[in-house]
Design a protein around this motif. Structure first.
Motif, short mmCIF file in Angstrom:
data_model
loop_
_atom_site.label_atom_id
_atom_site.label_comp_id
_atom_site.label_asym_id
_atom_site.label_seq_id
_atom_site.Cartn_x
_atom_site.Cartn_y
_atom_site.Cartn_z
N GLU A 165 92.00 -61.35 -58.83
CA GLU A 165 93.02 -60.54 -59.07
C GLU A 165 94.02 -60.87 -57.52
OE1 GLU A 165 94.36 -55.69 -59.30
OE2 GLU A 165 92.42 -56.70 -60.01
N GLN A 166 93.07 -60.82 -56.56
CA GLN A 166 93.83 -60.89 -54.88
C GLN A 166 94.57 -62.36 -54.89
OE1 GLN A 166 90.82 -60.15 -52.26
NE2 GLN A 166 90.39 -58.11 -53.10
N VAL A 167 93.89 -63.20 -55.54
CA VAL A 167 94.57 -64.60 -55.48
C VAL A 167 95.70 -65.03 -56.32
CG1 VAL A 167 93.93 -67.33 -56.21
CG2 VAL A 167 92.22 -65.92 -54.66
N VAL A 168 95.47 -64.26 -57.55
CA VAL A 168 96.74 -64.40 -58.50
C VAL A 168 97.81 -63.71 -58.04
CG1 VAL A 168 97.48 -63.93 -60.98
CG2 VAL A 168 95.33 -64.95 -60.54
N ASP A 169 97.78 -62.47 -57.52
CA ASP A 169 98.74 -61.86 -56.99
C ASP A 169 99.43 -62.44 -55.87
OD1 ASP A 169 98.22 -59.49 -58.68
OD2 ASP A 169 97.19 -58.20 -57.19
N ARG A 170 98.65 -63.03 -54.93
CA ARG A 170 99.33 -64.04 -53.93
C ARG A 170 100.20 -64.96 -54.49
NH1 ARG A 170 100.58 -60.49 -50.67
NH2 ARG A 170 101.19 -62.37 -49.03
N TRP A 171 99.46 -65.59 -55.52
CA TRP A 171 100.10 -66.92 -55.98
C TRP A 171 101.55 -66.41 -56.81
CZ3 TRP A 171 95.57 -69.72 -59.00
CH2 TRP A 171 94.99 -70.47 -57.94
N ARG A 172 101.36 -65.36 -57.38
CA ARG A 172 102.70 -64.65 -58.03
C ARG A 172 103.93 -64.54 -57.15
NH1 ARG A 172 99.43 -61.36 -62.93
NH2 ARG A 172 98.93 -63.00 -64.10
N HIS A 173 103.40 -63.86 -55.87
CA HIS A 173 104.49 -63.45 -55.02
C HIS A 173 104.96 -65.08 -54.45
CE1 HIS A 173 106.29 -61.71 -51.55
NE2 HIS A 173 105.76 -62.40 -50.84
N HIS A 174 104.18 -66.05 -54.49
CA HIS A 174 104.73 -67.28 -54.11
C HIS A 174 105.65 -67.61 -54.91
CE1 HIS A 174 101.38 -68.13 -50.88
NE2 HIS A 174 102.07 -67.17 -50.55
N PHE A 175 105.17 -67.76 -56.15
CA PHE A 175 106.04 -68.03 -57.49
C PHE A 175 107.43 -67.38 -57.73
CE2 PHE A 175 101.58 -69.02 -59.82
CZ PHE A 175 101.64 -70.16 -59.27
N ASP A 176 107.31 -66.12 -57.19
CA ASP A 176 108.72 -65.43 -57.51
C ASP A 176 109.44 -66.04 -56.44
OD1 ASP A 176 107.59 -63.59 -59.05
OD2 ASP A 176 106.86 -62.06 -57.64
N ILE A 177 108.99 -66.02 -55.12
CA ILE A 177 110.07 -66.81 -54.10
C ILE A 177 110.63 -68.17 -54.62
CG2 ILE A 177 110.20 -67.97 -51.90
CD1 ILE A 177 108.20 -65.58 -51.26
N ALA A 178 109.68 -69.12 -55.10
CA ALA A 178 109.88 -70.34 -55.54
C ALA A 178 110.98 -70.55 -56.95
CB ALA A 178 108.80 -71.35 -55.78
N GLU A 179 110.61 -69.34 -57.52
CA GLU A 179 111.39 -68.98 -58.97
C GLU A 179 112.77 -68.84 -58.57
OE1 GLU A 179 111.68 -66.71 -63.24
OE2 GLU A 179 109.97 -66.50 -61.63
N GLY A 180 113.11 -68.01 -57.54
CA GLY A 180 114.36 -67.54 -56.98
C GLY A 180 114.96 -68.81 -56.42
N MET A 181 114.44 -69.61 -55.78
CA MET A 181 115.19 -70.96 -55.15
C MET A 181 115.50 -71.86 -56.59
SD MET A 181 112.45 -71.70 -52.24
CE MET A 181 112.12 -70.75 -50.73
N VAL A 182 114.75 -72.02 -57.49
CA VAL A 182 114.97 -72.84 -58.71
C VAL A 182 116.18 -72.17 -59.42
CG1 VAL A 182 114.13 -73.51 -60.74
CG2 VAL A 182 112.59 -73.73 -58.62
N ARG A 183 116.19 -70.87 -59.62
CA ARG A 183 117.44 -70.12 -60.30
C ARG A 183 118.70 -70.45 -59.45
NH1 ARG A 183 116.11 -67.13 -64.55
NH2 ARG A 183 113.95 -66.67 -64.68
#
Length: 195
Positions: free
Chosen positions: A103-121
């Motif tokens: 849960e901790q690992v996936v939460d941190r990954w999702r935080h990184h994904f959110d940032i990267a997704e914003g850049m992609v959008r």
């Protein structure tokens, strides 16, 4: 990073930090809590540095060059990176069979994904990335490449991240395949622009 997750004790960590076990336990109730805090702190510093360095960079290619280049430069201090990333990989391995760790690992990954997704959008809005592609999936692939290259570099010092950077940039920007069809290959994709 040196001896593994399970072999390392709070006493080992306290000794490394030059403090007593009692003082270590005053701030962290367990080894798991301490490691989670260390990873969160490292992530927050990395995200803050990314936000500062990428502020005002609108061109997606320049942003990718910046991000990959920053990661390559981190490995100019291989022992420090091996320790930091070694801790990450130990926790990731633990996440395979420990629900709390996962849960901790996936939460941190999702935080990184959110940032990267914003850049992609933003890049899609500027017509720099195909709008056909799901922005979240683009973020996943970009970060999977990032994590994978870091793992290889930590495990094998012969991995040449500078050359890998060149390949990653070529793959992202459609320069990986040899162009043999002239104008036809350039215009065959509906989203590809000439230039």
């Amino acid at each position: 990073a040196r001896t593994g997750f399970h072999q390392t004790t709070m006493a080992d960590i306290a000794a490394e930090a030059g403090v007593s076990d009692t003082l270590a336990y005053r701030y962290f109730s367990s080894k798991d809590e301490l490691i989670e805090a260390a990873i969160r702190r490292h992530d927050d510093v990395a995200v803050d540095a990314l936000a500062i360095s990428s502020d005002g960079v609108e061109d997606f290619r320049a942003l990718v060059d910046l991000l990959i280049g920053t990661n390559v430069r981190r490995f100019e201090h291989p022992e420090e990176m091996r320790a930091t990333m070694g801790m990450y990989f130990q926790v990731w391995a633990e996440a395979l069979h420990d629900d709390d760790a996962r849960e901790q690992v996936v939460d941190r990954w999702r935080h990184h994904f959110d940032i990267a997704e914003g850049m992609v959008r933003r890049a899609q809005a500027a017509e720099q990335i195909s709008s056909r592609l799901d922005p979240r999936a683009v973020a996943w692939v970009m970060l999977a490449t990032h994590y994978g290259s870091n793992l290889l570099a930590v495990l094998d010092p012969e991995v040449d991240l500078e050359k890998s950077k060149e390949v990653m940039v070529a793959m992202i920007f459609g320069e990986f395949l040899e162009q043999t069809g002239g104008e036809a290959s350039q215009s065959s994709h509906p989203d590809r622009k000439k230039g």
